[in-house]
Write an enzyme that holds these catalytic residues in place. Structure first.
Site, PDB file in Angstrom:
ATOM      1  N   ARG A  73       0.833  -1.207   0.000  1.00  0.00           N
ATOM      2  CA  ARG A  73       0.000   0.000   0.000  1.00  0.00           C
ATOM      3  C   ARG A  73       0.867   1.255   0.000  1.00  0.00           C
ATOM      4  NH1 ARG A  73      -4.217  -0.834   4.708  1.00  0.00           N
ATOM      5  NH2 ARG A  73      -5.004   1.172   3.991  1.00  0.00           N
ATOM      6  N   VAL A 107      -6.011   6.520   5.753  1.00  0.00           N
ATOM      7  CA  VAL A 107      -4.649   6.578   6.307  1.00  0.00           C
ATOM      8  C   VAL A 107      -3.650   7.005   5.234  1.00  0.00           C
ATOM      9  CG1 VAL A 107      -5.199   4.810   8.025  1.00  0.00           C
ATOM     10  CG2 VAL A 107      -4.254   4.104   5.826  1.00  0.00           C
ATOM     11  N   ASP A 108      -4.166   7.474   4.077  1.00  0.00           N
ATOM     12  CA  ASP A 108      -3.309   7.701   2.899  1.00  0.00           C
ATOM     13  C   ASP A 108      -2.662   9.080   2.833  1.00  0.00           C
ATOM     14  OD1 ASP A 108      -6.401   7.824   0.981  1.00  0.00           O
ATOM     15  OD2 ASP A 108      -5.353   9.475   1.995  1.00  0.00           O
ATOM     16  N   HIS A 123      -8.059   6.874  12.014  1.00  0.00           N
ATOM     17  CA  HIS A 123      -7.485   5.520  11.862  1.00  0.00           C
ATOM     18  C   HIS A 123      -5.980   5.558  11.654  1.00  0.00           C
ATOM     19  CE1 HIS A 123     -11.623   3.741  10.466  1.00  0.00           C
ATOM     20  NE2 HIS A 123     -11.576   3.979  11.753  1.00  0.00           N
ATOM     21  N   CYS A 131       7.045   1.966  17.423  1.00  0.00           N
ATOM     22  CA  CYS A 131       7.842   0.843  17.906  1.00  0.00           C
ATOM     23  C   CYS A 131       7.041  -0.012  18.885  1.00  0.00           C
ATOM     24  CB  CYS A 131       9.102   1.364  18.615  1.00  0.00           C
ATOM     25  SG  CYS A 131      10.103   0.046  19.320  1.00  0.00           S
ATOM     26  N   CYS A 134       9.493   0.442  22.476  1.00  0.00           N
ATOM     27  CA  CYS A 134       9.562   1.711  23.230  1.00  0.00           C
ATOM     28  C   CYS A 134       8.378   2.616  22.964  1.00  0.00           C
ATOM     29  CB  CYS A 134      10.873   2.438  22.881  1.00  0.00           C
ATOM     30  SG  CYS A 134      10.863   3.180  21.237  1.00  0.00           S
ATOM     31  N   CYS A 154      15.545   1.595  19.111  1.00  0.00           N
ATOM     32  CA  CYS A 154      15.849   0.327  19.805  1.00  0.00           C
ATOM     33  C   CYS A 154      16.720  -0.583  18.949  1.00  0.00           C
ATOM     34  CB  CYS A 154      14.567  -0.419  20.150  1.00  0.00           C
ATOM     35  SG  CYS A 154      13.408   0.527  21.132  1.00  0.00           S
ATOM     36  N   ASN A 219     -21.734   9.414  -2.721  1.00  0.00           N
ATOM     37  CA  ASN A 219     -21.244   8.055  -2.907  1.00  0.00           C
ATOM     38  C   ASN A 219     -21.659   7.614  -4.311  1.00  0.00           C
ATOM     39  OD1 ASN A 219     -20.771   5.132  -2.574  1.00  0.00           O
ATOM     40  ND2 ASN A 219     -20.620   5.608  -0.396  1.00  0.00           N
ATOM     41  N   GLU A 221     -22.818   4.719  -4.794  1.00  0.00           N
ATOM     42  CA  GLU A 221     -23.951   3.785  -4.629  1.00  0.00           C
ATOM     43  C   GLU A 221     -24.678   4.103  -3.321  1.00  0.00           C
ATOM     44  OE1 GLU A 221     -21.929   0.013  -4.629  1.00  0.00           O
ATOM     45  OE2 GLU A 221     -21.206   0.249  -2.559  1.00  0.00           O
TER      46      GLU A 221
HETATM   47  C1  BV8 Z   1     -13.102   0.165  18.061  1.00  0.00           C
HETATM   48  C2  BV8 Z   1      -6.984   1.322   9.379  1.00  0.00           C
HETATM   49  C3  BV8 Z   1     -13.411  -0.236  20.393  1.00  0.00           C
HETATM   50  C4  BV8 Z   1      -6.093   0.232   8.949  1.00  0.00           C
HETATM   51  C5  BV8 Z   1      -9.296   0.519   9.547  1.00  0.00           C
HETATM   52  C6  BV8 Z   1     -19.910  -2.029  16.864  1.00  0.00           C
HETATM   53  C7  BV8 Z   1     -20.625  -2.902  16.073  1.00  0.00           C
HETATM   54  C8  BV8 Z   1     -19.966  -3.838  15.266  1.00  0.00           C
HETATM   55  C9  BV8 Z   1     -18.555  -3.906  15.263  1.00  0.00           C
HETATM   56  C10 BV8 Z   1     -17.876  -3.042  16.052  1.00  0.00           C
HETATM   57  C11 BV8 Z   1     -18.508  -2.100  16.840  1.00  0.00           C
HETATM   58  N1  BV8 Z   1     -17.563  -1.397  17.505  1.00  0.00           N
HETATM   59  C12 BV8 Z   1     -16.339  -1.861  17.153  1.00  0.00           C
HETATM   60  C13 BV8 Z   1     -16.506  -2.871  16.268  1.00  0.00           C
HETATM   61  C14 BV8 Z   1     -15.443  -3.653  15.657  1.00  0.00           C
HETATM   62  C15 BV8 Z   1     -14.816  -2.936  14.460  1.00  0.00           C
HETATM   63  C16 BV8 Z   1     -15.768  -2.801  13.287  1.00  0.00           C
HETATM   64  O1  BV8 Z   1     -16.330  -1.750  13.059  1.00  0.00           O
HETATM   65  N2  BV8 Z   1     -15.899  -3.874  12.537  1.00  0.00           N
HETATM   66  C17 BV8 Z   1     -16.671  -3.818  11.326  1.00  0.00           C
HETATM   67  C18 BV8 Z   1     -16.017  -4.751  10.316  1.00  0.00           C
HETATM   68  C19 BV8 Z   1     -18.104  -4.203  11.627  1.00  0.00           C
HETATM   69  N3  BV8 Z   1     -14.315  -1.641  14.812  1.00  0.00           N
HETATM   70  C20 BV8 Z   1     -13.129  -1.540  15.416  1.00  0.00           C
HETATM   71  O2  BV8 Z   1     -12.473  -2.507  15.756  1.00  0.00           O
HETATM   72  C21 BV8 Z   1     -12.628  -0.132  15.700  1.00  0.00           C
HETATM   73  N4  BV8 Z   1     -12.215  -0.070  17.070  1.00  0.00           N
HETATM   74  O3  BV8 Z   1     -14.248   0.424  17.857  1.00  0.00           O
HETATM   75  O4  BV8 Z   1     -12.531   0.027  19.321  1.00  0.00           O
HETATM   76  C22 BV8 Z   1     -13.955  -1.641  20.252  1.00  0.00           C
HETATM   77  C23 BV8 Z   1     -13.131  -2.680  19.824  1.00  0.00           C
HETATM   78  C24 BV8 Z   1     -13.663  -3.983  19.703  1.00  0.00           C
HETATM   79  C25 BV8 Z   1     -15.009  -4.227  19.980  1.00  0.00           C
HETATM   80  C26 BV8 Z   1     -15.845  -3.165  20.396  1.00  0.00           C
HETATM   81  C27 BV8 Z   1     -15.308  -1.864  20.510  1.00  0.00           C
HETATM   82  C28 BV8 Z   1     -11.423   0.176  14.828  1.00  0.00           C
HETATM   83  C29 BV8 Z   1     -11.845   0.256  13.383  1.00  0.00           C
HETATM   84  C30 BV8 Z   1     -10.667   0.770  12.525  1.00  0.00           C
HETATM   85  C31 BV8 Z   1     -10.151  -0.349  11.658  1.00  0.00           C
HETATM   86  N5  BV8 Z   1      -9.107   0.175  10.772  1.00  0.00           N
HETATM   87  N6  BV8 Z   1      -8.312   1.076   8.833  1.00  0.00           N
HETATM   88  C32 BV8 Z   1      -5.873   0.250   7.479  1.00  0.00           C
HETATM   89  O5  BV8 Z   1      -6.389   1.120   6.747  1.00  0.00           O
HETATM   90  O6  BV8 Z   1      -5.118  -0.633   7.051  1.00  0.00           O
HETATM   91  S1  BV8 Z   1     -10.821   0.327   8.847  1.00  0.00           S
HETATM   92  C33 BV8 Z   1     -10.759   0.454   7.152  1.00  0.00           C
HETATM   93  O7  BV8 Z   1     -12.125   0.497   6.760  1.00  0.00           O
HETATM   94  C34 BV8 Z   1     -10.192   1.712   6.572  1.00  0.00           C
HETATM   95  O8  BV8 Z   1      -9.785   2.677   7.504  1.00  0.00           O
HETATM   96  C35 BV8 Z   1     -11.403   2.251   5.775  1.00  0.00           C
HETATM   97  O9  BV8 Z   1     -11.363   3.577   5.544  1.00  0.00           O
HETATM   98  C36 BV8 Z   1     -12.415   1.863   6.730  1.00  0.00           C
HETATM   99  C37 BV8 Z   1     -13.847   2.045   6.466  1.00  0.00           C
HETATM  100  O10 BV8 Z   1     -14.119   1.693   5.180  1.00  0.00           O
HETATM  101  P1  BV8 Z   1     -14.537   2.839   4.153  1.00  0.00           P
HETATM  102  O11 BV8 Z   1     -13.623   3.988   4.311  1.00  0.00           O
HETATM  103  O12 BV8 Z   1     -15.976   3.084   4.293  1.00  0.00           O
HETATM  104  O13 BV8 Z   1     -14.148   2.139   2.813  1.00  0.00           O
HETATM  105  P2  BV8 Z   1     -14.983   1.058   2.027  1.00  0.00           P
HETATM  106  O14 BV8 Z   1     -14.080   0.473   1.002  1.00  0.00           O
HETATM  107  O15 BV8 Z   1     -15.702   0.160   2.982  1.00  0.00           O
HETATM  108  O16 BV8 Z   1     -16.122   1.919   1.274  1.00  0.00           O
HETATM  109  C38 BV8 Z   1     -15.740   2.833   0.243  1.00  0.00           C
HETATM  110  C39 BV8 Z   1     -17.008   3.553  -0.158  1.00  0.00           C
HETATM  111  O17 BV8 Z   1     -16.675   4.513  -1.153  1.00  0.00           O
HETATM  112  C40 BV8 Z   1     -18.062   2.638  -0.774  1.00  0.00           C
HETATM  113  O18 BV8 Z   1     -19.323   2.970  -0.240  1.00  0.00           O
HETATM  114  C41 BV8 Z   1     -18.027   2.993  -2.284  1.00  0.00           C
HETATM  115  O19 BV8 Z   1     -19.297   2.883  -2.873  1.00  0.00           O
HETATM  116  C42 BV8 Z   1     -17.579   4.425  -2.235  1.00  0.00           C
HETATM  117  N7  BV8 Z   1     -16.854   4.900  -3.409  1.00  0.00           N
HETATM  118  C43 BV8 Z   1     -16.003   4.216  -4.202  1.00  0.00           C
HETATM  119  N8  BV8 Z   1     -15.495   5.049  -5.160  1.00  0.00           N
HETATM  120  C44 BV8 Z   1     -16.034   6.272  -4.929  1.00  0.00           C
HETATM  121  C45 BV8 Z   1     -16.904   6.184  -3.820  1.00  0.00           C
HETATM  122  N9  BV8 Z   1     -17.601   7.248  -3.352  1.00  0.00           N
HETATM  123  C46 BV8 Z   1     -17.431   8.422  -3.990  1.00  0.00           C
HETATM  124  N10 BV8 Z   1     -16.610   8.594  -5.055  1.00  0.00           N
HETATM  125  C47 BV8 Z   1     -15.913   7.545  -5.550  1.00  0.00           C
HETATM  126  N11 BV8 Z   1     -15.097   7.734  -6.618  1.00  0.00           N
END
Ligand code: BV8
Length: 252
Positions: A73, A107-108, A123, A131, A134, A154, A219, A221
């Site tokens: 990435r 994160v980009d 995010h 690290c 540390c 480290c 969006n 969609e």
């Molecule tokens: C947390 C960083 C406390 C890393 C990412 C409550 C209910 C259910 C689950 C949970 C909940 N609370 C917490 C959870 C668990 C979890 C979660 O949400 N799971 C999901 C799968 C259900 N959340 C967490 O763990 C979060 N922590 O809440 O801590 C906690 C912990 C555990 C349990 C309870 C509480 C931490 C979440 C952060 C994860 N890290 N990224 C990395 O990037 O490598 S998430 C990752 O998905 C990216 O950051 C990304 O941005 C993010 C969200 O996705 P989107 O940005 O929406 O991207 P996506 O591809 O899905 O959609 C793109 C959209 O764009 C589409 O709609 C598409 O149609 C549209 N599109 C496309 N092209 C275009 C466009 N729109 C306009 N123009 C275009 N050209």
């Protein structure tokens, strides 16, 4: 006039008449810059299980594999530039001044490169590392990083990790507090390019609506937010945002 043109006008009216604007972005705002999204057509999670690369357990299990995912990435990201959507959002910030907050799941770093300053990267940032020994965090632009990257302080054996929030990890409390305060203060929330799937970002619309804000979504969609928004603009962010902005400034 097409439905979408009506939505563009409605979006411009909401933003043009608001006092405090919040913008919440997801991966879709960077799609036209060449940054792959996570879900939907061509989405990253269609071929890779997030549990294998975007959790602390995955990193503990196989840090080299996780780094191969993030190095890919970083290498792709190095050739990506802000698109007209990022630039329009930075221009909105200039127009609103202190009455503006951008909350991004991305994160980009492209919002910063487009000139956004009042930004909460909830995010984290793929160009920063931390690290695991540390806990020092710093920007690291070596690209790609070695297969086994170690802390600059480290040294040998002290793994660094990407300074991003993985699934199952809590977000930075201060960032989340500031995001909630902004969502409670805004009278307009613009949601751009997010599937509304990941928490707690998925709940931002609820906080804003509860505070009386009007909500616009851009969006390509329909998303789960469809029933809650005041203006739904269907189209690419890089095309729709400049059209909305030109309506606001009277140039369109
Ligand atoms: C947390 C960083 C406390 C890393 C990412 C409550 C209910 C259910 C689950 C949970 C909940 N609370 C917490 C959870 C668990 C979890 C979660 O949400 N799971 C999901 C799968 C259900 N959340 C967490 O763990 C979060 N922590 O809440 O801590 C906690 C912990 C555990 C349990 C309870 C509480 C931490 C979440 C952060 C994860 N890290 N990224 C990395 O990037 O490598 S998430 C990752 O998905 C990216 O950051 C990304 O941005 C993010 C969200 O996705 P989107 O940005 O929406 O991207 P996506 O591809 O899905 O959609 C793109 C959209 O764009 C589409 O709609 C598409 O149609 C549209 N599109 C496309 N092209 C275009 C466009 N729109 C306009 N123009 C275009 N050209």
């Amino acid at each position: 006039m097409s439905d979408n043109e009506t939505s563009i006008l409605c979006a411009a009216e909401i933003i043009g008449n608001s006092r405090y604007l919040c913008v919440s972005t997801g991966a879709g705002v960077s799609a036209e810059s060449g940054v792959p999204t996570f879900r939907g057509a061509g989405g990253k999670w269609n071929t890779i299980d997030p549990e294998d690369v975007a959790t602390y357990e995955a990193f503990s299990r196989d840090p080299e594999f996780v780094w191969s995912f993030y190095n890919d990435r970083r290498v792709n990201g190095a050739s990506c530039r802000p698109n007209p959507a990022h630039i329009a959002i930075a221009q909105l910030e200039k127009r609103f001044g202190d009455n503006f907050t951008l909350i991004t799941q991305n994160v980009d770093n492209l919002h910063r490169e487009a000139g956004s300053e009042r930004i909460l990267e909830i995010h984290g940032n793929i160009w920063r590392v931390r690290c695991t020994c540390c806990n020092i965090e710093y920007e690291e632009r070596t690209n790609p990083l070695p297969a086994r990257p170690y802390c600059k302080t480290c040294g040998e054996g002290a793994w660094i990790r990407p300074a991003v929030v993985w699934f199952g990890e809590t977000l930075d409390f201060d960032l989340l507090y500031r995001a909630n305060k902004a969502l409670e203060s805004c009278d307009a929330l613009l949601i751009v390019g997010t599937s509304g799937y990941v928490y707690p970002a998925a709940e931002f619309i609820v906080i804003a609506k509860r505070s009386g804000a009007r909500v616009i979504e851009i969006n390509v969609e329909e998303t789960p937010n469809a029933g809650f928004v005041d203006a739904k603009v269907l189209g690419k962010a890089g095309e729709m945002l400049p059209r909305i902005l030109s309506r606001i400034t009277g140039e369109g």
